[in-house]
Each structure stands twice: as C-alpha cells, then as structure tokens.
Design a protein around this motif. Structure first.
Motif, PDB file in Angstrom:
ATOM      1  N   ASP A   1       0.798  -1.243  -0.017  1.00 17.77           N
ATOM      2  CA  ASP A   1       0.213  -0.096   0.023  1.00 17.77           C
ATOM      3  C   ASP A   1       0.918   1.375  -0.014  1.00 17.77           C
ATOM      4  OD1 ASP A   1      -2.373  -1.425   0.183  1.00 17.77           O
ATOM      5  OD2 ASP A   1      -2.118  -1.645   2.210  1.00 17.77           O
ATOM      6  N   GLN A   2       1.939   1.201  -0.235  1.00 20.61           N
ATOM      7  CA  GLN A   2       2.775   2.342  -0.583  1.00 20.61           C
ATOM      8  C   GLN A   2       3.372   2.458  -1.808  1.00 20.61           C
ATOM      9  OE1 GLN A   2       3.991   4.023   2.439  1.00 20.61           O
ATOM     10  NE2 GLN A   2       2.671   2.519   3.522  1.00 20.61           N
ATOM     11  N   ALA A   3       3.437   4.003  -2.427  1.00 21.21           N
ATOM     12  CA  ALA A   3       3.743   4.109  -3.922  1.00 21.21           C
ATOM     13  C   ALA A   3       4.743   5.349  -3.684  1.00 21.21           C
ATOM     14  CB  ALA A   3       2.693   4.584  -4.490  1.00 21.21           C
ATOM     15  N   TRP A   4       6.040   5.089  -3.923  1.00 23.03           N
ATOM     16  CA  TRP A   4       6.981   6.275  -3.737  1.00 23.03           C
ATOM     17  C   TRP A   4       7.794   6.322  -5.170  1.00 23.03           C
ATOM     18  CZ3 TRP A   4       9.860   3.168   0.507  1.00 23.03           C
ATOM     19  CH2 TRP A   4       8.953   3.053   1.930  1.00 23.03           C
ATOM     20  N   ASN A   5       8.041   7.688  -5.516  1.00 20.60           N
ATOM     21  CA  ASN A   5       8.661   8.120  -6.717  1.00 20.60           C
ATOM     22  C   ASN A   5       9.520   9.037  -6.623  1.00 20.60           C
ATOM     23  OD1 ASN A   5       9.541   8.312  -9.316  1.00 20.60           O
ATOM     24  ND2 ASN A   5       7.330   7.864 -10.365  1.00 20.60           N
ATOM     25  N   PHE A   6      10.748   9.199  -6.602  1.00 14.97           N
ATOM     26  CA  PHE A   6      11.586  10.162  -6.197  1.00 14.97           C
ATOM     27  C   PHE A   6      12.657  10.030  -7.282  1.00 14.97           C
ATOM     28  CE2 PHE A   6       9.745   9.079  -2.174  1.00 14.97           C
ATOM     29  CZ  PHE A   6       9.035   9.797  -1.817  1.00 14.97           C
ATOM     30  N   SER A   7      13.451  11.280  -7.221  1.00 16.01           N
ATOM     31  CA  SER A   7      14.812  11.447  -8.086  1.00 16.01           C
ATOM     32  C   SER A   7      15.461  12.640  -7.492  1.00 16.01           C
ATOM     33  CB  SER A   7      14.675  11.724  -9.544  1.00 16.01           C
ATOM     34  OG  SER A   7      13.920  12.508  -9.977  1.00 16.01           O
ATOM     35  N   GLN A   8      16.733  12.581  -7.664  1.00 15.57           N
ATOM     36  CA  GLN A   8      17.655  13.453  -7.207  1.00 15.57           C
ATOM     37  C   GLN A   8      17.597  14.041  -5.820  1.00 15.57           C
ATOM     38  OE1 GLN A   8      19.795  15.323  -9.739  1.00 15.57           O
ATOM     39  NE2 GLN A   8      19.004  13.234 -10.477  1.00 15.57           N
ATOM     40  N   ARG A   9      17.388  12.695  -5.051  1.00 22.71           N
ATOM     41  CA  ARG A   9      17.250  12.809  -3.612  1.00 22.71           C
ATOM     42  C   ARG A   9      18.511  12.064  -2.771  1.00 22.71           C
ATOM     43  NH1 ARG A   9      11.950  14.147  -1.987  1.00 22.71           N
ATOM     44  NH2 ARG A   9      11.100  15.420  -3.863  1.00 22.71           N
ATOM     45  N   ASN A  10      18.484  12.049  -1.344  1.00 25.85           N
ATOM     46  CA  ASN A  10      19.606  11.258  -0.838  1.00 25.85           C
ATOM     47  C   ASN A  10      20.032   9.886  -1.213  1.00 25.85           C
ATOM     48  OD1 ASN A  10      21.561  11.906   1.440  1.00 25.85           O
ATOM     49  ND2 ASN A  10      20.479   9.921   2.117  1.00 25.85           N
ATOM     50  N   GLY A  11      21.140   9.466  -1.156  1.00 21.65           N
ATOM     51  CA  GLY A  11      21.586   8.293  -1.231  1.00 21.65           C
ATOM     52  C   GLY A  11      22.923   8.135  -0.566  1.00 21.65           C
ATOM     53  N   PHE A  12      23.298   6.920  -0.065  1.00 23.30           N
ATOM     54  CA  PHE A  12      24.622   6.599   0.496  1.00 23.30           C
ATOM     55  C   PHE A  12      24.869   5.416   0.182  1.00 23.30           C
ATOM     56  CE2 PHE A  12      22.867   9.342   4.110  1.00 23.30           C
ATOM     57  CZ  PHE A  12      23.744  10.200   4.189  1.00 23.30           C
ATOM     58  N   HIS A  13      26.084   5.061   0.162  1.00 23.55           N
ATOM     59  CA  HIS A  13      26.816   3.658  -0.283  1.00 23.55           C
ATOM     60  C   HIS A  13      27.923   3.204   0.421  1.00 23.55           C
ATOM     61  CE1 HIS A  13      29.830   4.169  -3.171  1.00 23.55           C
ATOM     62  NE2 HIS A  13      29.214   5.204  -3.712  1.00 23.55           N
ATOM     63  N   SER A  14      28.471   2.027   0.485  1.00 25.42           N
ATOM     64  CA  SER A  14      29.907   1.803   1.216  1.00 25.42           C
ATOM     65  C   SER A  14      29.897   0.213   1.161  1.00 25.42           C
ATOM     66  CB  SER A  14      29.816   2.352   2.601  1.00 25.42           C
ATOM     67  OG  SER A  14      29.090   1.664   3.723  1.00 25.42           O
ATOM     68  N   PRO A  15      31.178  -0.293   1.349  1.00 24.36           N
ATOM     69  CA  PRO A  15      31.310  -1.661   1.919  1.00 24.36           C
ATOM     70  C   PRO A  15      30.550  -1.789   3.158  1.00 24.36           C
ATOM     71  CG  PRO A  15      33.227  -0.692   1.187  1.00 24.36           C
ATOM     72  CD  PRO A  15      32.363   0.346   1.337  1.00 24.36           C
ATOM     73  N   PHE A  16      30.222  -3.240   3.614  1.00 27.67           N
ATOM     74  CA  PHE A  16      29.825  -3.233   5.008  1.00 27.67           C
ATOM     75  C   PHE A  16      30.297  -4.479   5.685  1.00 27.67           C
ATOM     76  CE2 PHE A  16      26.860  -5.639   2.557  1.00 27.67           C
ATOM     77  CZ  PHE A  16      26.577  -6.857   3.143  1.00 27.67           C
ATOM     78  N   ILE A  17      30.413  -4.543   6.924  1.00 28.82           N
ATOM     79  CA  ILE A  17      30.590  -5.865   7.811  1.00 28.82           C
ATOM     80  C   ILE A  17      29.705  -5.649   8.751  1.00 28.82           C
ATOM     81  CG2 ILE A  17      32.366  -7.148   9.088  1.00 28.82           C
ATOM     82  CD1 ILE A  17      34.550  -5.817   7.809  1.00 28.82           C
ATOM     83  N   TYR A  18      28.905  -6.759   9.028  1.00 23.29           N
ATOM     84  CA  TYR A  18      28.164  -6.991  10.213  1.00 23.29           C
ATOM     85  C   TYR A  18      28.349  -8.391  11.020  1.00 23.29           C
ATOM     86  CZ  TYR A  18      24.682  -3.673   8.180  1.00 23.29           C
ATOM     87  OH  TYR A  18      23.937  -2.391   7.524  1.00 23.29           O
ATOM     88  N   GLN A  19      28.340  -8.347  12.397  1.00 17.77           N
ATOM     89  CA  GLN A  19      28.664  -9.247  13.034  1.00 17.77           C
ATOM     90  C   GLN A  19      28.162  -9.153  14.461  1.00 17.77           C
ATOM     91  OE1 GLN A  19      32.926 -10.060  12.724  1.00 17.77           O
ATOM     92  NE2 GLN A  19      33.409  -8.234  13.739  1.00 17.77           N
ATOM     93  N   PRO A  20      28.065 -10.233  15.355  1.00 22.53           N
ATOM     94  CA  PRO A  20      27.323  -9.712  16.566  1.00 22.53           C
ATOM     95  C   PRO A  20      28.097  -8.960  17.149  1.00 22.53           C
ATOM     96  CG  PRO A  20      27.572 -12.273  16.168  1.00 22.53           C
ATOM     97  CD  PRO A  20      28.139 -11.467  14.891  1.00 22.53           C
TER      98      PRO A  20
END
Length: 203
Positions: A184-203
């Motif tokens: 029930d969501q409808a989203w449509n955007f451009s030229q907005r925020n973004g982030f990226h990177s490598p990741f490491i997750y563990q306990p």
C-alpha cells in the motif's frame, strides 16, 4: 563476540536512498526533510554465513517508512530476500535481518514497530565505483550516483550518530531514480539522498 548470539558474519556492499534532500538529516538525529522518511536499503553479500549456513552472493533489501524523526522509531518495514536463497539461507537471513542474531542490525530493527511482510523475490543488484542499482521486478527500482568531494574522490560521512553501516564511511550520493510500490505504498523520487559503502556486520 557476544556468546549469547550465534556465530555469523556478513560482508559486501550496500546502498540506500530515501526521499530526503542530500545529505539526509536523519543521520544527525534531525527530522526528515519532508517530515517522514521513505527509505530503501539494499545489501549484496559477497561473503557471509550464519553458523554453517553459507550466504555468499545473495542480496537483501529493506523498504522502510518512518513517520517522523527516525530515532523516535515507529517504523514500518518490509524485507525482501533473494529468491536464489534456499530454505536454510532464507531462514538465516531472516534471523540476521530481523535483529534476532544481534549486532548493528538488531539496533536498526529495534526501531521497527510494524513488519509489512517478508518476500522471496528476484533481485538484480549492481554496483560500480560511482553507481549502485537495484531492481526488484514489479516492486522497486533505484539507482544512486556518488557525489565528488571538493578535494577529489568521493564525499564521505564518517561516524554519524545514526547510520545503516557503522563499519565504513558512507559515500554521499544522489538518486537518479527511486521507485517503490508494495504494501500500500507508492513512492517515486529522483535527485534525492543516497549513501553507499562496503559493510561488515557481525554480533
């Protein structure tokens, strides 16, 4: 390692995009640009496991809606799991990304008060130095592009109060497009925020 949690570790690349202006104020515990946050985060696991279940080369995505300042919680969220995952891998991903296995994902999922659903879907995750892209047919399409810093190279944010990935600095980016339609969501955007990177997750 916290011995109350299972043995697990994930590493790879991630990106996110939302409806906030660049750079998203939610990282600094401030209200979202438009008063709410509509977020899509995607991870490609290059190498990972939970106990003896291997999770290499699988992708995961999370669509998330926060009605106000993100640190205040009350998020709604839906989890999408690569259809290439078998039953054991799917269960392992659910355990990790629900926060039940501990680590930073447990912190993030602590803000979720409503789970919209969990689906196994076809996922096409692509990334290069500057472009990150995700396609979930019929549900989501998103692409972000890195922003260059004044001294050259990528503009980055390190160690903010709130983030999806604490293990690496976030590369500040801008969306070329971001579309999501499900639950029930409808989203449509451009030229907005973004982030990226490598990741490491563990306990």
């Amino acid at each position: 390692m916290n011995n109350s949690y299972p043995d697990w570790r994930l590493e790879g690349h991630y990106f996110e995009t939302c409806n906030c202006e660049v750079a998203c104020p939610c990282l600094w515990l401030q209200p979202p640009t438009e008063g709410n946050c509509k977020l899509l985060a995607a991870w490609h696991i290059d190498k990972g496991h939970l106990e003896d279940v291997g999770l290499d080369n699988l992708s995961v995505a999370l669509a998330c809606y926060a009605p106000g300042t993100m640190i205040e919680g009350n998020w709604g969220a839906a989890l999408y799991i690569d259809e290439l995952a078998d039953t054991a891998q799917t269960e392992a991903i659910i355990q990790i990304f629900s926060g039940r296995a501990g680590g930073h994902l447990s912190v993030l999922m602590g803000f979720v008060s409503e789970v919209w659903g969990i689906k196994s879907v076809s996922m096409d995750y692509q990334h290069s130095c500057d472009i990150h892209r995700l396609i979930i047919p019929g549900i989501a399409e998103a692409e972000i592009q890195s922003i260059q810093g004044i001294a050259g190279g990528n503009a980055t944010i390190h160690n903010p109060p709130l983030c999806v990935v604490p293990s690496h600095a976030s590369v500040v980016s801008k969306s070329n497009y971001f579309r999501y339609q499900d639950n029930d969501q409808a989203w449509n955007f451009s030229q907005r925020n973004g982030f990226h990177s490598p990741f490491i997750y563990q306990p």
